[in-house]
Enzyme design. Sequence first.
Site, PDB file in Angstrom:
ATOM      1  N   GLN A 204       0.756  -1.131  -0.019  1.00  0.00           N
ATOM      2  CA  GLN A 204      -0.169   0.071  -0.087  1.00  0.00           C
ATOM      3  C   GLN A 204       1.009   1.347  -0.080  1.00  0.00           C
ATOM      4  OE1 GLN A 204      -2.181  -1.403   3.290  1.00  0.00           O
ATOM      5  NE2 GLN A 204      -1.206  -0.038   4.993  1.00  0.00           N
ATOM      6  N   VAL A 205       0.306   2.319  -0.194  1.00  0.00           N
ATOM      7  CA  VAL A 205       0.949   3.625  -0.786  1.00  0.00           C
ATOM      8  C   VAL A 205       0.624   4.655   0.313  1.00  0.00           C
ATOM      9  CG1 VAL A 205       1.606   5.259  -2.256  1.00  0.00           C
ATOM     10  CG2 VAL A 205       1.375   2.955  -3.143  1.00  0.00           C
TER      11      VAL A 205
ATOM     12  N   ASP B 259       1.191  -4.119 -17.286  1.00  0.00           N
ATOM     13  CA  ASP B 259      -0.158  -3.914 -16.485  1.00  0.00           C
ATOM     14  C   ASP B 259      -0.570  -2.398 -16.488  1.00  0.00           C
ATOM     15  OD1 ASP B 259      -2.450  -4.936 -15.386  1.00  0.00           O
ATOM     16  OD2 ASP B 259      -1.897  -4.785 -13.512  1.00  0.00           O
TER      17      ASP B 259
END
Length: 708
Positions: A225-226, A377
């Site tokens: 997560q960021v 992606d």
Amino acid sequence: MRNALYKFLSTASRHVSPSARRKRLSIGDFRDEQFLGGRRNVGLRSFEFIIRSVPRDGYSMLHYSTGFTSVHGNRPSAEYAKRRKESLETEFGTTLGTYRSKTLFAYYRFGPFLAIYRATIISFQVAKLTVWHIFLQDIRKRAEKFRETLVRLGPFYIKLGQVLSTRPDILPSVYCQELSKLQDQIPPFSTNIAIGLIESQLGAPISKIFSEISEEPVASASLGQVYKAQLHSGDTVAVKVQRPGMPLMLTLDALLFHMIGGQLKRFAKAQKDLFVAVNEMVRHMFAEIDYILEAENAERFSSLFASDGQNGQKIKVPKIYWEFTRKTVLTMEWIDGIKLTDSHRISEASLNRKELIDQGVYCSLRQIIEEGYFHGDPHPGNLLAISDGSLAYIDYGMMGDIPRHYRVGLIQVLVHFVNRDSWGLANDFLSLGFIPDGADIKAIADALQASFGDSARHSTDFQAIMNQLYDVMYEFNFSLPPDYALVVRALGSLEGTAKALDPEFKVVESAYPFVIGRLLSDPSPDMRQILRELLIRNDGSIRWHRLKRLIAAISEQASDAGGEWNDGSAGISAAASWRSFDMRAVVSATEDLLLFIFSKKGRRVRVFLIRDIIQAIDSSLDDISKSNPHDGEFPAARAVNGMRSLWTAVKSTPEAWAGMLLRISTRPELHRFVADVASALGTHSQKRFRETFWHQLSNILHKVTQNR
């Protein structure tokens, strides 16, 4: 014309084997032996000529049976693809470890309770699937249950489903479509845990590293997560923190999968390559959780594709802060941008949607076709639109390398699909390793031809094209090479991202001008052959409609440039400059095409050329004598328009065209061809003159009779 045909037939007869000469045929089947890449490749070249001579006709119609023959070359070999696949499988084995479970368990020090607990959870979910397998007969409902089970099993299996969603060679199309709905549906972990990980990795309290950091993650995914933070220098950064224990859990799940993978395979009716796909996925997953490698990927991507707007390209890559980057913590420049799915904010920022799409398409095509290093992606979550019109890539965990052989093969597949050349596609799949040597090429070609159908004949939607091929790939047990598996995913993600801005976007249609420009500019033999296949059919006849459209496109750009050719740096809008052609490359490609036509390999093309020239003259005479135009494939009006377009292109760089024409005019092959054309026209004109004379005499007598 008869002289031209006899000369052609006598040339062909010199290539006929002695056994074929003994047959009492004017022209018969023969075997052609060629050397490809220094390796003898003998294949049946069922080169069957049927000549239908019409009494008093000045020329003859030739028909070819092209089941195993083409003017462009011999049947390809899958040798390269086989070696490449073996090399990558060895690499996958190294990633997972070629050692057995015992060695890996000892290395990662798995506790027995952890392994038993995880195995129990997986076994319970698989047991539920087994029950559903008994009671559910509807394949769509079974696909839905399969997707839900993967979500419950966690990150490893979610990633597995995402990979399998682009593998129609492994799963039925219904499963692929259902798995394409998978998202990283994992809740974020605690910020306190994330801060603890940052401090342990960077070796300092969080207050000494950042002046401030967000209380909650601004983005969350299955592997990390960021957070948004600010350095003491004042720079705003994005801090990516990996989920705790990911290497341990991924390795454990990869090992346990080999225990229960057989049951999953049976439930989903998967093909035998399921375990190969898992090994490939594991390789990419371990690359994704190495943030040092991701930082290196970002810098390599920046060196290749980042630009400030020159030549129509505006791609932004965030700066990496290496002093605050470790294997599980990545610190990079914070980019203020708009998600491509946020149509309202894009409209408020007055951003040009078409230009944004052009940036993304051009950059992706350069990645896949030119450089061979590409983002695997490019979904909307990994791309941001910036206020100045730039496009920013913000995640570099899934990157791919594709060798030149496969890049050329991708172009060839596109050209053969556009041409609806099922034999060409089947041979492409053989040379690229989709199908093994010895496969029934004819059966595959017939299935591909049937899959085209009338309704999808003009489809340029990538997902629609893949849907056309899904059933064929599954039925014939295709094995999608690892290099192409990621390419398919990248192209699918690209189209999905572009459709967020323009629902009518078609990735194949948009890629076509780029591919044509690449074919014209690349003088390598393999690219020249693909260009010939685009314009010349396997039997040697010319695709005049496609040649006309290509000339018209070149002429239009030359006209827009005001008579002076533009290389893309001026005169053409930045967003569309990459669609332009280099005129000198066009001249070079034209010369190569003419040299091929006048060579020994092009003798069949010359026969069709003579036929088309005579038909064009007949069409012109019909247009003069009739009020309605002739409805032939190559009518006179179209020929005149084509010559006008060609003249517009010639005027843009007359010195290059003049030099090319001068070189061609000195070749004896051209002189012989002109003589053949003159001979054919002379023979045909006698018949035409007699027909015209008696027709006009009949009209005069009819008028005289009416007057009386």
